[in-house]
Design a protein around this motif. Structure first.
Motif, PDB file in Angstrom:
ATOM      1  N   PHE A  79       0.810  -1.215   0.000  1.00 17.06           N
ATOM      2  CA  PHE A  79       0.000   0.000   0.000  1.00 17.06           C
ATOM      3  C   PHE A  79       0.846   1.268   0.000  1.00 17.06           C
ATOM      4  N   CYS A 119      -4.354   0.655  -2.037  1.00 21.83           N
ATOM      5  CA  CYS A 119      -3.763  -0.584  -2.530  1.00 21.83           C
ATOM      6  C   CYS A 119      -2.903  -0.326  -3.767  1.00 21.83           C
ATOM      7  N   VAL A 138       1.779  -3.411   5.808  1.00 23.46           N
ATOM      8  CA  VAL A 138       1.254  -2.703   6.976  1.00 23.46           C
ATOM      9  C   VAL A 138       0.735  -3.690   8.012  1.00 23.46           C
ATOM     10  N   VAL A 193       0.596   4.678   2.051  1.00 35.02           N
ATOM     11  CA  VAL A 193       0.000   4.903   3.360  1.00 35.02           C
ATOM     12  C   VAL A 193       0.077   6.379   3.719  1.00 35.02           C
ATOM     13  N   ARG A 244      -4.920   3.940   3.643  1.00 35.69           N
ATOM     14  CA  ARG A 244      -4.034   3.192   2.755  1.00 35.69           C
ATOM     15  C   ARG A 244      -4.704   3.058   1.402  1.00 35.69           C
ATOM     16  N   ARG A 270       1.844  11.619   4.016  1.00 31.06           N
ATOM     17  CA  ARG A 270       2.199  10.410   3.294  1.00 31.06           C
ATOM     18  C   ARG A 270       3.452   9.779   3.898  1.00 31.06           C
ATOM     19  N   LEU A 272       5.208  -0.356   9.496  1.00 26.69           N
ATOM     20  CA  LEU A 272       5.297  -0.507   8.053  1.00 26.69           C
ATOM     21  C   LEU A 272       6.615  -1.182   7.689  1.00 26.69           C
TER      22      LEU A 272
END
Length: 140
Positions: A46, A61, A93, A48, A59, A81, A112
């Motif tokens: 993702f 994809c 994540v 994020v 998030r 971001r 992450l």
């Protein structure tokens, strides 16, 4: 797999390393760990965004571009971001939660793993105040 605990960044080679990272970071306080998966295509990578001040993340994809608001919140308007120190912006994540004595969730840690260089990092953490809290497990 085994996390490489090199300075300055820990590295993990698979998404399940996020669970080990969360347990180590929280000194064993994390009792629930939820990895993120896209409901649309099943992907686990993702872009994020995090709003640490208001306690939520979003998030998007990398596989199907589907957005998802995580852990409450509303949209992308207030988020920062996530960017890895290497410049990577695609992540796996996982969210780790601590549990209070009354069974409610007390704290959330957002970890992450950069898909560019495998760096593991804590990108957000906040106290959970709104009840009921267990619904947050479904919002990762």
């Amino acid at each position: 797999m085994v996390i490489e605990r090199r300075s300055p960044w820990w590295r993990g080679s698979v998404s399940s390393d996020l669970a080990e990272f969360l347990v180590a970071f929280s000194h064993g306080q994390v009792s629930e760990i939820v990895p993120a998966r896209c409901d649309g295509c099943g992907d686990s990578v993702f872009v994020v965004g995090i709003d640490d001040d208001n306690g939520y993340a979003v998030r998007r994809c990398a596989g199907c571009d589907r957005p998802w608001v995580m852990l409450a919140g509303t949209d992308w308007a207030e988020v920062q971001r996530a960017v890895c120190p290497c410049g990577g912006e695609l992540f796996e994540v996982a969210a780790g939660f601590t549990e209070r004595v009354d069974g409610e969730l007390g704290w959330v840690y957002l970890a992450l793993r950069c898909t560019t260089d495998d760096a593991l990092g804590l990108y957000g953490d906040w106290r959970i105040t709104a009840r009921p809290t267990r619904k947050l497990l479904d919002l990762v």
